[in-house]
Write a protein that holds these residues in place. Structure first.
Motif, PDB file in Angstrom:
ATOM      1  N   PRO A 136       0.806  -1.225   0.000  1.00 30.72           N
ATOM      2  CA  PRO A 136       0.000   0.000   0.000  1.00 30.72           C
ATOM      3  C   PRO A 136       0.834   1.268   0.000  1.00 30.72           C
ATOM      4  CG  PRO A 136      -0.132  -1.100   2.130  1.00 30.72           C
ATOM      5  CD  PRO A 136       0.519  -2.050   1.187  1.00 30.72           C
ATOM      6  N   VAL A 137       2.015   1.217   0.609  1.00 32.98           N
ATOM      7  CA  VAL A 137       2.858   2.418   0.654  1.00 32.98           C
ATOM      8  C   VAL A 137       3.460   2.696  -0.716  1.00 32.98           C
ATOM      9  CG1 VAL A 137       4.957   3.426   1.631  1.00 32.98           C
ATOM     10  CG2 VAL A 137       3.300   2.294   3.121  1.00 32.98           C
ATOM     11  N   VAL A 138       3.903   1.677  -1.430  1.00 28.57           N
ATOM     12  CA  VAL A 138       4.410   1.878  -2.789  1.00 28.57           C
ATOM     13  C   VAL A 138       3.294   2.421  -3.678  1.00 28.57           C
ATOM     14  CG1 VAL A 138       5.217   0.679  -4.876  1.00 28.57           C
ATOM     15  CG2 VAL A 138       6.301   0.221  -2.664  1.00 28.57           C
ATOM     16  N   THR A 139       2.094   1.894  -3.502  1.00 27.37           N
ATOM     17  CA  THR A 139       0.950   2.401  -4.267  1.00 27.37           C
ATOM     18  C   THR A 139       0.729   3.885  -3.993  1.00 27.37           C
ATOM     19  OG1 THR A 139      -0.104   0.213  -4.211  1.00 27.37           O
ATOM     20  CG2 THR A 139      -1.517   2.101  -4.701  1.00 27.37           C
ATOM     21  N   LEU A 140       0.801   4.256  -2.723  1.00 29.46           N
ATOM     22  CA  LEU A 140       0.640   5.668  -2.344  1.00 29.46           C
ATOM     23  C   LEU A 140       1.746   6.521  -2.947  1.00 29.46           C
ATOM     24  CD1 LEU A 140      -0.718   7.910  -0.634  1.00 29.46           C
ATOM     25  CD2 LEU A 140       0.736   7.159   1.285  1.00 29.46           C
ATOM     26  N   MET A 141       2.967   6.022  -2.930  1.00 26.98           N
ATOM     27  CA  MET A 141       4.094   6.775  -3.480  1.00 26.98           C
ATOM     28  C   MET A 141       3.935   6.987  -4.983  1.00 26.98           C
ATOM     29  SD  MET A 141       7.184   4.950  -1.315  1.00 26.98           S
ATOM     30  CE  MET A 141       8.542   5.948  -1.949  1.00 26.98           C
ATOM     31  N   VAL A 142       3.410   5.979  -5.671  1.00 28.86           N
ATOM     32  CA  VAL A 142       3.150   6.133  -7.104  1.00 28.86           C
ATOM     33  C   VAL A 142       2.091   7.195  -7.332  1.00 28.86           C
ATOM     34  CG1 VAL A 142       2.191   4.993  -9.136  1.00 28.86           C
ATOM     35  CG2 VAL A 142       3.870   3.796  -7.716  1.00 28.86           C
ATOM     36  N   GLU A 143       1.032   7.137  -6.551  1.00 25.80           N
ATOM     37  CA  GLU A 143      -0.055   8.118  -6.686  1.00 25.80           C
ATOM     38  C   GLU A 143       0.442   9.532  -6.441  1.00 25.80           C
ATOM     39  OE1 GLU A 143      -2.868   6.753  -3.847  1.00 25.80           O
ATOM     40  OE2 GLU A 143      -3.651   5.131  -5.117  1.00 25.80           O
ATOM     41  N   ARG A 144       1.395   9.676  -5.530  1.00 24.13           N
ATOM     42  CA  ARG A 144       1.915  10.996  -5.166  1.00 24.13           C
ATOM     43  C   ARG A 144       3.118  11.422  -6.010  1.00 24.13           C
ATOM     44  NH1 ARG A 144      -0.172  14.510  -1.030  1.00 24.13           N
ATOM     45  NH2 ARG A 144      -2.004  13.443  -0.211  1.00 24.13           N
ATOM     46  N   GLY A 145       3.542  10.589  -6.948  1.00 19.89           N
ATOM     47  CA  GLY A 145       4.653  10.953  -7.825  1.00 19.89           C
ATOM     48  C   GLY A 145       6.008  10.956  -7.151  1.00 19.89           C
ATOM     49  N   ILE A 146       6.164  10.196  -6.085  1.00 14.43           N
ATOM     50  CA  ILE A 146       7.418  10.210  -5.335  1.00 14.43           C
ATOM     51  C   ILE A 146       8.554   9.573  -6.128  1.00 14.43           C
ATOM     52  CG2 ILE A 146       8.544   9.528  -3.192  1.00 14.43           C
ATOM     53  CD1 ILE A 146       6.267  11.552  -2.845  1.00 14.43           C
ATOM     54  N   PHE A 147       8.251   8.511  -6.871  1.00 17.00           N
ATOM     55  CA  PHE A 147       9.297   7.802  -7.603  1.00 17.00           C
ATOM     56  C   PHE A 147       9.690   8.498  -8.902  1.00 17.00           C
ATOM     57  CE2 PHE A 147       7.414   4.061  -5.319  1.00 17.00           C
ATOM     58  CZ  PHE A 147       8.546   3.702  -4.617  1.00 17.00           C
ATOM     59  N   ARG A 148       8.888   9.427  -9.356  1.00 19.93           N
ATOM     60  CA  ARG A 148       9.036   9.949 -10.713  1.00 19.93           C
ATOM     61  C   ARG A 148      10.439  10.480 -11.006  1.00 19.93           C
ATOM     62  NH1 ARG A 148       4.684  13.591 -10.872  1.00 19.93           N
ATOM     63  NH2 ARG A 148       3.372  11.732 -10.946  1.00 19.93           N
ATOM     64  N   ALA A 149      11.075  11.085 -10.023  1.00 22.18           N
ATOM     65  CA  ALA A 149      12.374  11.714 -10.265  1.00 22.18           C
ATOM     66  C   ALA A 149      13.522  10.716 -10.318  1.00 22.18           C
ATOM     67  CB  ALA A 149      12.657  12.755  -9.182  1.00 22.18           C
ATOM     68  N   VAL A 150      13.379   9.569  -9.630  1.00 26.78           N
ATOM     69  CA  VAL A 150      14.514   8.651  -9.540  1.00 26.78           C
ATOM     70  C   VAL A 150      14.213   7.240 -10.032  1.00 26.78           C
ATOM     71  CG1 VAL A 150      15.767   9.851  -7.711  1.00 26.78           C
ATOM     72  CG2 VAL A 150      13.911   8.286  -7.101  1.00 26.78           C
ATOM     73  N   LEU A 151      12.964   6.818  -9.948  1.00 28.86           N
ATOM     74  CA  LEU A 151      12.586   5.476 -10.405  1.00 28.86           C
ATOM     75  C   LEU A 151      11.231   5.530 -11.104  1.00 28.86           C
ATOM     76  CD1 LEU A 151      13.622   2.984  -7.554  1.00 28.86           C
ATOM     77  CD2 LEU A 151      14.342   2.908  -9.947  1.00 28.86           C
ATOM     78  N   PRO A 152      11.143   6.232 -12.222  1.00 28.04           N
ATOM     79  CA  PRO A 152       9.860   6.348 -12.910  1.00 28.04           C
ATOM     80  C   PRO A 152       9.348   5.004 -13.424  1.00 28.04           C
ATOM     81  CG  PRO A 152      11.651   7.159 -14.302  1.00 28.04           C
ATOM     82  CD  PRO A 152      12.224   6.936 -12.934  1.00 28.04           C
ATOM     83  N   GLU A 153      10.219   3.994 -13.447  1.00 26.75           N
ATOM     84  CA  GLU A 153       9.801   2.665 -13.893  1.00 26.75           C
ATOM     85  C   GLU A 153       8.797   2.016 -12.938  1.00 26.75           C
ATOM     86  OE1 GLU A 153      13.862   3.580 -15.507  1.00 26.75           O
ATOM     87  OE2 GLU A 153      12.908   3.686 -13.530  1.00 26.75           O
ATOM     88  N   ILE A 154       8.744   2.483 -11.703  1.00 21.06           N
ATOM     89  CA  ILE A 154       7.753   1.958 -10.755  1.00 21.06           C
ATOM     90  C   ILE A 154       6.472   2.759 -10.939  1.00 21.06           C
ATOM     91  CG2 ILE A 154       7.171   1.562  -8.340  1.00 21.06           C
ATOM     92  CD1 ILE A 154      10.093   1.279  -7.708  1.00 21.06           C
ATOM     93  N   ASP A 155       5.472   2.130 -11.534  1.00 24.52           N
ATOM     94  CA  ASP A 155       4.206   2.809 -11.805  1.00 24.52           C
ATOM     95  C   ASP A 155       3.055   2.028 -11.190  1.00 24.52           C
ATOM     96  OD1 ASP A 155       3.987   0.583 -13.435  1.00 24.52           O
ATOM     97  OD2 ASP A 155       4.231   1.684 -15.312  1.00 24.52           O
ATOM     98  N   ALA A 156       1.831   2.398 -11.524  1.00 23.31           N
ATOM     99  CA  ALA A 156       0.659   1.756 -10.931  1.00 23.31           C
ATOM    100  C   ALA A 156       0.605   0.271 -11.261  1.00 23.31           C
ATOM    101  CB  ALA A 156      -0.615   2.458 -11.410  1.00 23.31           C
ATOM    102  N   GLN A 157       0.972  -0.085 -12.493  1.00 27.53           N
ATOM    103  CA  GLN A 157       0.982  -1.494 -12.875  1.00 27.53           C
ATOM    104  C   GLN A 157       2.032  -2.262 -12.065  1.00 27.53           C
ATOM    105  OE1 GLN A 157       1.027   1.043 -15.175  1.00 27.53           O
ATOM    106  NE2 GLN A 157      -1.160   0.832 -15.663  1.00 27.53           N
ATOM    107  N   GLY A 158       3.172  -1.621 -11.849  1.00 33.46           N
ATOM    108  CA  GLY A 158       4.211  -2.256 -11.043  1.00 33.46           C
ATOM    109  C   GLY A 158       3.765  -2.461  -9.610  1.00 33.46           C
ATOM    110  N   ALA A 159       3.072  -1.470  -9.055  1.00 31.64           N
ATOM    111  CA  ALA A 159       2.556  -1.605  -7.689  1.00 31.64           C
ATOM    112  C   ALA A 159       1.555  -2.752  -7.606  1.00 31.64           C
ATOM    113  CB  ALA A 159       1.920  -0.296  -7.245  1.00 31.64           C
ATOM    114  N   ALA A 160       0.732  -2.896  -8.635  1.00 25.50           N
ATOM    115  CA  ALA A 160      -0.241  -3.995  -8.657  1.00 25.50           C
ATOM    116  C   ALA A 160       0.473  -5.345  -8.734  1.00 25.50           C
ATOM    117  CB  ALA A 160      -1.191  -3.824  -9.844  1.00 25.50           C
ATOM    118  N   ARG A 161       1.510  -5.435  -9.572  1.00 29.52           N
ATOM    119  CA  ARG A 161       2.279  -6.689  -9.662  1.00 29.52           C
ATOM    120  C   ARG A 161       2.959  -7.004  -8.340  1.00 29.52           C
ATOM    121  NH1 ARG A 161       3.766  -4.367 -14.730  1.00 29.52           N
ATOM    122  NH2 ARG A 161       5.780  -3.728 -13.857  1.00 29.52           N
ATOM    123  N   LEU A 162       3.421  -5.969  -7.662  1.00 26.38           N
ATOM    124  CA  LEU A 162       4.043  -6.159  -6.351  1.00 26.38           C
ATOM    125  C   LEU A 162       3.042  -6.759  -5.366  1.00 26.38           C
ATOM    126  CD1 LEU A 162       6.437  -5.741  -4.416  1.00 26.38           C
ATOM    127  CD2 LEU A 162       5.597  -3.405  -4.017  1.00 26.38           C
TER     128      LEU A 162
END
Length: 390
Positions: A219-245
């Motif tokens: 749930p925290v990775v999902t929240l981080m994706v929603e908030r754009g936290i990864f965008r600057a350093v790991l844009p490869e982690i997206d909503a689909q990635g959170a779902a696979r996780l």
């Protein structure tokens, strides 16, 4: 409040160390994770001590007491005391003179509150008297701990400006300890997410991999994706990635397999990005190869053959991610191949490429037959050599 009794407080050499560091005179206290985790009923790994004593005096006291002192972080006031039960970091009380988001220039102080004020979250700024167990809480850490709330000390935006890594630490600690998220902290991390670009990729990797292991990582990775936290350093982690996780985490639980950060990172990103992400995060060569191989599928020879060829950990990665059963290899140790090229030469093959090729054929049939013993392997080899010679 008094710090509860805990096994770590009885570690060999710890009482002697605190005595040498003047705990009875109020010069030194336990601090940080050991205090926090004890209050939460969690096993404690590392013990840290904060002290009013300047670093050089810490070294001299330890040497006089014949306790090994290692200046592991002398520039920042940290000395590692080596006790019979393991290392203990001893750090002189500090205050920040200046910060740039990555590094801090510090000055020493004898003010406990001033030292607490430079720490990141209230739950990490709890101190305890080694003798009496009395807890010292300067910023409401006990209340936040009771509420399972990760809260910055002071203004969140200012604390992030001092050290950008605190963005990732906020989410990692929330994934490990939190239930109700602190809205001010969340909004500040969201607003300053681009600050992560200034950090070394090694620091980013360390925090992300720890985060992926946390109990509430999904749930925290999902929240981080929603908030754009990864965008600057790991844009490869997206909503689909959170779902696979989320799917992988459920499979790990069902299979009784401990979570693994490289395996989880592999599903959080697209397979095509694995090589680039591994390089960007400066992972070890072993972890890069594992990251790239984790999504390669279960193969066609079966779980045992896969585990023999790529190793048990690699096979577990591939089977779990593919949704296959891992029960056959969970506690399995691959056998050694009970045959050699020399045995083929004895059977009449000439040394060279033919021996290597035949050895692979023998090994492949040995694997397909379920790893029989040496006698059966000899029969396999005799048959294949006769086939070639005919």
């Amino acid at each position: 409040m008094i710090l509860p009794a805990a096994p770590w407080r009885e570690r060999d050499g710890l009482e002697a160390l605190t005595k040498v560091l003047g705990a009875a005179e109020g010069e030194s206290r336990f601090v940080g994770g050991a205090v926090r985790d004890t209050l939460l009923g969690i096993d404690v790994a590392d013990v840290d001590i904060a002290t009013r004593l300047p670093p050089q005096e810490v070294i001299e006291r330890l040497q006089d007491a014949r306790i090994k002192a290692v200046p592991t972080g002398l520039a920042h006031g940290t000395i590692t005391a080596v006790t019979p039960a393991g290392p203990v970091e001893v750090t002189t009380l500090r205050r920040d003179v200046s910060t740039d988001g990555r590094h801090a220039i510090i000055a020493y102080t004898d003010d406990w509150r001033e030292d607490a004020a430079r720490r990141d979250f209230t739950m990490n700024a709890l101190y305890a008297d080694p003798a009496t167990g009395e807890i010292f809480d300067y910023f409401g850490g006990l209340d936040d701990l009771a509420a399972r709330r990760v809260r910055f000390i002071g203004d969140p935006l200012q604390r992030i400006a001092e050290d950008h890594l605190r963005i990732l630490r906020f989410f990692r600690f929330h994934a490990r300890f939190g239930t109700a998220i602190d809205q001010a902290g969340l909004d500040a991390c969201t607003a300053r997410a681009n600050d992560l670009m200034a950090l070394s990729r090694e620091r980013v990797a360390s925090e992300v991999l720890k985060l992926l292991l946390a109990a509430n990582a999904v749930p925290v990775v999902t929240l981080m994706v929603e908030r754009g936290i990864f965008r600057a350093v790991l844009p490869e982690i997206d909503a689909q990635g959170a779902a696979r996780l989320g799917v992988l985490a459920e499979r790990e639980t069902n299979a009784g397999i401990a979570p693994d950060p490289i395996r989880r990172l592999a599903v959080a990103i697209a397979p095509a990005a694995a090589e680039a992400v591994g390089a960007r995060l400066k992972l070890s060569n072993v972890d890069r190869k594992r990251l790239m191989a984790a999504t390669a599928g279960p193969g066609e020879e079966g779980p045992l053959a896969l585990a023999y060829r790529v190793g048990v950990s690699g096979a577990v990665d591939r089977l779990l991610i593919a949704g296959e059963d891992v029960s056959a290899i969970k506690d399995w140790t691959p056998p050694a191949f009970p045959f050699s090229g020399g045995a083929l030469v004895e059977r009449g093959l000439r040394k060279g490429p033919d021996v290597a090729a035949m050895l692979r054929r023998v090994e492949t049939q040995w694997i397909s037959e379920g790893f029989p013993g040496a006698e059966r392997v000899a029969v396999i080899a005799d048959g294949l050599v006769a086939e070639v010679s005919a």
